[in-house]
Design an enzyme around this catalytic site. Structure first.
Site, short mmCIF file in Angstrom:
data_model
loop_
_atom_site.label_atom_id
_atom_site.label_comp_id
_atom_site.label_asym_id
_atom_site.label_seq_id
_atom_site.Cartn_x
_atom_site.Cartn_y
_atom_site.Cartn_z
N CYS A 87 80.75 10.55 -68.54
CA CYS A 87 80.98 10.12 -68.32
C CYS A 87 81.88 9.04 -68.54
O CYS A 87 82.31 8.79 -69.54
CB CYS A 87 80.08 9.98 -67.16
SG CYS A 87 81.27 9.55 -65.91
N HIS A 197 78.14 14.87 -65.23
CA HIS A 197 77.05 15.31 -65.47
C HIS A 197 76.04 15.72 -65.10
O HIS A 197 74.66 16.37 -64.80
CB HIS A 197 76.57 13.84 -63.60
CG HIS A 197 77.04 12.76 -64.13
ND1 HIS A 197 76.56 11.25 -64.71
CD2 HIS A 197 78.13 12.52 -63.50
CE1 HIS A 197 77.52 10.46 -64.79
NE2 HIS A 197 79.16 11.05 -63.89
N GLU A 199 72.92 15.38 -66.58
CA GLU A 199 71.37 14.90 -65.82
C GLU A 199 71.82 14.86 -64.17
O GLU A 199 69.82 14.47 -63.95
CB GLU A 199 71.39 13.37 -66.32
CG GLU A 199 71.80 12.42 -65.59
CD GLU A 199 73.90 12.44 -65.75
OE1 GLU A 199 74.87 13.47 -66.65
OE2 GLU A 199 73.97 11.34 -65.58
#
Lengths: 220, 80
Positions: A87, A197, A199
């Site tokens: 990002c 994302h 994660e």
């Protein structure tokens, strides 16, 4: 054992998510490095997390890309150490010249926060080896400036060299990115930038684990 | 010495903000607007008194930070 470091800029806000993901998946907590530091520990992976470094002033990632720590990140990248930017981290890597192209305001002008589908466009990179070529992943996005742009020559080069790692799949392009590009690697293959994302999709409580593959690929 | 840097998007780079401005102007009844592109102005106040040196410095600043030359052009105006 994958040794990693997460860089924190003023305005980073996904750094703790990244630390949690790395700790859970690699079994080792990453070093957390402030952007004013000029040295990085001896690591296998440097991560630039998501957020809004410097409030996106001037251009997203522009000021962070000139932070003191970026000289060390550049040196690590040149040595072949893996660098992952997610990002805002992707925006910083393009601004730093470590990845080609630029990330512009979303074509729809809106901040987009939702789940998209990603297609693994190159499963042969160091970051995507745990996935199958063409595999479709679920992954959240949350950004205002994720519209990937590169001039025609650059675009042809990165497509030709297999540098596109991820594309938005099945009409889920949330931002107008050229060729539905969601993530690219550098020519050497050791730097990956991606807008989604991973994660944030690594355990059942997140609603899925499709993001784990990136960290598992790196830890393999 | 004062100077003004103007940063604009290169031709061919999609400018969603310019498009939105163009649409809003049309909505207000300004029917003759054929296009709108949004850029930035950065006004600098420099200690340098030599005009040529100031311009060279500012161009270096543009290349290193003020403009992203992948997508943007810049121009420098020395105001004296």
């Amino acid at each position: 054992m994958l040794r990693s470091a997460v860089i924190v800029f003023p305005g980073s806000n996904r750094d703790r998510d990244m630390v949690a993901a790395l700790t859970k998946i690699t079994g080792t907590a990453p070093a957390v490095v402030w952007h004013q530091d000029t040295d990085l520990p001896d690591v296998d992976l440097v991560v630039l997390p998501g957020g809004f470094s410097y409030g996106d002033y001037l251009r997203s990632g522009a000021i962070a890309a000139r932070s003191p720590v970026m000289t060390a990140v550049r040196e690590k990248a040149a040595q072949g150490v893996k660098v992952l930017g997610v990002c805002n981290g992707f925006q910083i890597l393009t601004e730093a010249g470590l990845l080609p192209g630029a990330l512009m305001r979303n074509a729809g002008l809106k901040f987009v926060c939702r789940e998209v589908k990603l297609k693994v466009a190159n499963a042969g990179t160091a970051f995507t080896g745990a996935y199958m070529q063409g595999q479709i992943l679920r992954c959240p996005v949350a950004h205002h400036d994720g519209n990937y742009f590169a001039d025609a020559e650059t675009l042809a080069r990165i497509e030709g060299e297999g540098q596109v790692a991820f594309r938005y799949a099945e009409g889920t392009n949330p931002n107008g990115s050229l060729n539905d590009i969601a993530g690219i690697v550098n020519a050497a293959g050791n730097v990956l930038g991606m807008m989604p994302h991973p994660e944030n999709l690594i355990e059942a409580l997140h609603g899925g684990t499709d993001g784990r593959g990136i960290f598992e690929s790196l830890a393999a | 010495m004062k100077a003004r840097v103007t940063v604009t998007l290169k031709t061919g780079v999609l400018d969603p903000q310019g498009k939105a401005i163009e649409g809003a102007l049309g909505g207000l009844g300004f029917s003759g607007v054929l296009g709108a592109r949004q850029g930035k102005i950065i006004d600098l106040d420099l200690a340098e008194t030599d005009r040529a040196k100031a311009e060279a410095d500012i161009r270096a600043m543009c290349e290193k930070l003020l403009a992203n030359t992948v997508i943007e052009n810049y121009s420098v105006e020395i105001k004296g």
